[in-house]
Write a protein that holds these residues in place. Structure first.
Motif, PDB file in Angstrom:
ATOM      1  N   ASP A 157       0.817  -1.209   0.000  1.00 18.28           N
ATOM      2  CA  ASP A 157       0.000   0.000   0.000  1.00 18.28           C
ATOM      3  C   ASP A 157       0.852   1.261   0.000  1.00 18.28           C
ATOM      4  OD1 ASP A 157      -2.349  -1.438  -0.045  1.00 18.28           O
ATOM      5  OD2 ASP A 157      -2.540  -1.491   2.136  1.00 18.28           O
ATOM      6  N   LEU A 159       0.636   3.957  -2.905  1.00 17.18           N
ATOM      7  CA  LEU A 159       0.329   5.356  -2.633  1.00 17.18           C
ATOM      8  C   LEU A 159       1.385   6.287  -3.224  1.00 17.18           C
ATOM      9  CD1 LEU A 159      -1.028   5.420   1.032  1.00 17.18           C
ATOM     10  CD2 LEU A 159      -2.235   6.099  -1.037  1.00 17.18           C
ATOM     11  N   VAL A 162       0.633   8.934  -6.243  1.00 18.36           N
ATOM     12  CA  VAL A 162       0.888  10.369  -6.071  1.00 18.36           C
ATOM     13  C   VAL A 162       1.828  10.883  -7.160  1.00 18.36           C
ATOM     14  CG1 VAL A 162       1.973  12.091  -4.580  1.00 18.36           C
ATOM     15  CG2 VAL A 162       0.435  10.381  -3.592  1.00 18.36           C
ATOM     16  N   MET A 185      -6.048  16.204  -3.224  1.00 18.97           N
ATOM     17  CA  MET A 185      -5.350  15.763  -2.004  1.00 18.97           C
ATOM     18  C   MET A 185      -5.422  16.784  -0.883  1.00 18.97           C
ATOM     19  SD  MET A 185      -1.963  13.900  -3.498  1.00 18.97           S
ATOM     20  CE  MET A 185      -2.141  12.600  -4.719  1.00 18.97           C
ATOM     21  N   LEU A 235      -6.167  15.439   2.682  1.00 13.87           N
ATOM     22  CA  LEU A 235      -5.243  14.536   3.375  1.00 13.87           C
ATOM     23  C   LEU A 235      -4.752  15.070   4.722  1.00 13.87           C
ATOM     24  CD1 LEU A 235      -3.014  12.895   0.619  1.00 13.87           C
ATOM     25  CD2 LEU A 235      -4.777  11.834   2.025  1.00 13.87           C
ATOM     26  N   ASN A 264     -12.926  10.186   0.531  1.00 15.51           N
ATOM     27  CA  ASN A 264     -13.118   9.732  -0.854  1.00 15.51           C
ATOM     28  C   ASN A 264     -14.213  10.538  -1.535  1.00 15.51           C
ATOM     29  OD1 ASN A 264     -13.019   8.274  -3.206  1.00 15.51           O
ATOM     30  ND2 ASN A 264     -13.923   6.417  -2.360  1.00 15.51           N
ATOM     31  N   PHE A 278      -6.622   5.258  -4.971  1.00 16.87           N
ATOM     32  CA  PHE A 278      -5.894   6.003  -3.951  1.00 16.87           C
ATOM     33  C   PHE A 278      -6.492   5.787  -2.565  1.00 16.87           C
ATOM     34  CE2 PHE A 278      -5.081   9.928  -1.533  1.00 16.87           C
ATOM     35  CZ  PHE A 278      -3.689   9.952  -1.594  1.00 16.87           C
ATOM     36  N   TRP A 279      -7.819   5.819  -2.459  1.00 13.64           N
ATOM     37  CA  TRP A 279      -8.446   5.681  -1.149  1.00 13.64           C
ATOM     38  C   TRP A 279      -8.477   4.230  -0.678  1.00 13.64           C
ATOM     39  CZ3 TRP A 279      -8.247  10.038   1.008  1.00 13.64           C
ATOM     40  CH2 TRP A 279      -8.440  11.204   0.294  1.00 13.64           C
ATOM     41  N   PRO A 309      -5.893   1.871  -0.720  1.00 13.63           N
ATOM     42  CA  PRO A 309      -4.774   1.592   0.194  1.00 13.63           C
ATOM     43  C   PRO A 309      -4.825   2.412   1.477  1.00 13.63           C
ATOM     44  CG  PRO A 309      -4.015   2.810  -1.736  1.00 13.63           C
ATOM     45  CD  PRO A 309      -5.410   2.375  -2.020  1.00 13.63           C
ATOM     46  N   ILE A 310      -5.379   3.642   1.403  1.00 17.34           N
ATOM     47  CA  ILE A 310      -5.501   4.438   2.626  1.00 17.34           C
ATOM     48  C   ILE A 310      -6.447   3.744   3.602  1.00 17.34           C
ATOM     49  CG2 ILE A 310      -6.481   6.571   3.564  1.00 17.34           C
ATOM     50  CD1 ILE A 310      -5.192   8.095   1.365  1.00 17.34           C
TER      51      ILE A 310
END
Length: 614
Positions: free
Chosen positions: A173, A177, A181, A196, A199, A283, A322-323, A325-326
């Motif tokens: 992850d 990420l 990015v 972003m 964040l 998200n 992107f969201w 793995p977050i």
């Protein structure tokens, strides 16, 4: 006030029944050194499993990041824009092959990390159990069996998810990420900054949650420990519970402990679940920004500093990725918090050092004579209570020495010091002129056999139980030991004889039969020193007379220490030591002590009068 107490749940009135001061939640910052120590268990597998899993992870991650670019910038902005169907066909085939490679890489990754995780858990549990096995009696005096079981079973199990998925997923992850990015800023820096913006807010909120979540999972471990302790004690004491008709009381208390465990789990899960909604909210905000600001850039066109449709599509793909793995990082962080709470408890045990330590240059005794000396020995189990007051005594090789006295006089303490389960607070205990602290523990204890009043029978066959102290003994030697103590007769009456399976603690056997097995087990070990701690208390008088005849032969040439309240069993002892409150009152044989008409005389007289009364 009385009415309030009467209506109060019973478990609350027994709140401290299973309160363990050594088992409390501790407020500490996240200990990275401890986490690195935990990850040290992965080191033996870094040669094959770890590199393979990491390579497979990188392959699948790179493919996942490459596909959105191929779809957006190549398929849409080039193939579809130019209406090149041939190139589009090759592109579809290429993407399909990439997905197949990704599938294979993920399959091997999952396989290897699961093998890795299971091996690490196996090693950790083995090391923990092995370490606990060598800790001093003082360690077990302060902890319940249930709390120890929780750490070896539950706390180690709670690390399984971290090692099977968490570590590799964390790496995957983080790589994803960083890659996303970088790609987003390459595609469109203004749009990347816009999506972003949320964040920092998310990072601030998640940081605030850390302490509460970690404390909650610590509390879960503590409540599980108390629940297991209560279950362990309840099962072992079920006969007493039923004898006093306390099933309802015990059930009510269990409900209280179970409720505490349920509430701690619920609270920890609730706090851990906070992270998911924040990710979803982030998200949603990112999607709104992408649609609004991305549409604006799309209408501007690439020539005017905007973006093309392919870039917009790629952004949409990457934003969804992107969201993901977050969100997983939040779950992994929860795993880390659980792992930290459990590892703290595991390493607390692993860092525990025996009170009875073996010196690096400790000596080995191959042929022990059995000459025991107590040189001004003082011993305390705790600071408030002295068990022995600077006693000095000598037990010559081959002597049978009896220790008598009221409960708490120090008889069992002397036996424990001879086996070096504890070390003296002052003075020295010597065997054959050697201070026990200068000897190897294995060397010492292989020459000593102990038979306790509350004997322990392990699950397994009767043969295995007798052979426990000397695994290499032949069947004939087992039979002979059983015959000598009078156990052979009842064993052969059983359906499977020596191969009869006995359950935990030997519940299918009577108390006397279990005691006879412990005699056979101790004698098969062929000790130079034999300690009998109320060993005949559970045996009837007729059986005891048979054993006394056998012991006359078996104790010849061995130093024997007998602890008994039943004074008829020690009349033939070479030396009788009378103890009171940790001090020696009298020494001598039976005849000498009877002639003195002192404390021993009074003990014999009181027992004789009691028997006549009966």
């Amino acid at each position: 006030m009385a009415k309030t107490m009467a209506n109060q749940p019973k478990q609350s009135r027994h709140l401290n029944r299973f309160y363990y001061p050594l088992d409390q939640a501790v407020e500490k910052p996240f200990n990275w050194k401890q986490m690195l120590r935990l990850l040290g268990y992965v080191k033996p597998y870094t040669g094959k499993l770890v590199p393979g899993a990491i390579i497979a992870m990188f392959i699948s991650t790179l493919i996942r990041m490459a596909v959105p670019v191929l779809i957006g910038k190549v398929a849409i902005d080039i193939a579809i824009k130019d209406k090149d169907t041939g190139f589009l066909t090759y592109l579809v085939i290429g993407i399909s092959i990439l997905y197949l490679v990704s599938y294979l890489a993920n399959t091997f990754r999952i396989k290897w990390v699961n093998i890795l995780g299971q091996n690490v858990i196996y090693d950790l549990r083995r090391n923990l159990f092995s370490h606990v096995q060598h800790l001093s009696h003082n360690f077990f005096d302060k902890r319940s069996a249930g709390s120890i079981l929780v750490r070896i079973l539950n706390d180690v199990n709670s690390l399984q998810e971290l090692f099977t998925n968490g570590i590799i997923n964390l790496l995957m992850d983080v790589v994803m990420l960083i890659g996303i990015v970088v790609i987003l800023f390459v595609l469109s820096p203004p749009l990347a900054l816009a999506v972003m913006v949320v964040l920092p807010i998310m990072f601030y909120i998640s940081t605030k949650l850390r302490r509460n979540i970690r404390r909650a999972w610590q509390d879960v471990r503590i409540q599980k420990s108390r629940l297991n302790s209560h279950l362990n004690e309840s099962m072992q004491g079920i006969r007493i519970t039923q004898s006093f008709s306390q099933e309802e009381e015990n059930t009510e208390f269990f409900n209280g402990v179970n409720t505490d465990n349920f509430e701690s789990e619920r609270l920890a899960t609730k706090k851990s679940a906070y992270f998911g909604p924040f990710v979803e909210m982030s998200n949603a905000i990112g999607t709104v920004i992408l649609i609004s600001y991305g549409s604006h850039l799309l209408l501007l066109g690439e020539a005017n500093g905007g973006i093309e449709i392919g870039t917009f599509v790629s952004f949409a793909f990457f934003l969804g990725m992107f969201w993901e793995p977050i969100s997983r990082l939040g779950q992994i962080y929860n795993q880390l918090l659980v792992a930290m709470a459990s590892s703290e408890r595991i390493f607390e045990f692993l860092d525990e050092q025996p009170n009875v330590e073996e010196k690096p240059d400790a000596k080995t005794i191959d042929k022990m004579k059995g000459h025991i000396e107590f040189d001004k020995v003082q011993f305390s189990y705790d600071e408030d209570r002295i068990a022995l007051h600077e006693i000095s005594l000598e037990m010559k090789p081959g002597q049978t020495v009896a220790l008598v006295g009221h409960t708490g006089s120090g008889k069992s303490t002397i036996a424990n010091l001879i086996s070096r389960f504890y070390d003296p607070t002052k003075g020295a205990v010597k065997i054959d002129g050697n201070d026990l602290r200068d000897l190897k523990l294995d060397s010492l204890r292989k020459n000593i056999s102990v038979v306790l009043q509350d004997t322990f029978i392990f699950s397994g066959t009767i043969m295995e139980n007798i052979r426990f102290g000397r695994p290499d003994a032949s069947d004939e030697e087992v039979f002979e030991a059983a015959k000598v103590v009078g156990a052979d007769e009842f064993i052969r009456r059983l359906a499977d004889g020596y191969q009869t399976e006995v359950e935990e603690r030997g519940n299918i056997l009577s108390a006397g039969e279990r005691q006879l097995l412990s005699f056979a087990r101790a004698l098969l070990a062929d000790p130079r020193i034999l300690i009998l701690d109320e060993a005949t208390a559970s045996i009837d008088t007729e059986t005891e007379m048979k054993i006394q005849q056998a012991l006359r032969k078996l104790l010849k040439g061995r130093t024997a220490i007998m602890i008994a309240h039943r004074l008829s069993t020690i009349r033939e002892a070479d030396q009788i030591i009378v103890l009171q409150h940790g001090k020696i009152l009298e020494k001598g044989n039976h005849q000498e002590l009877m002639q003195r008409r002192g404390e021993y005389f009074d003990l014999v007289k009181s027992q004789f009068q009691m028997l006549n009364t009966l």
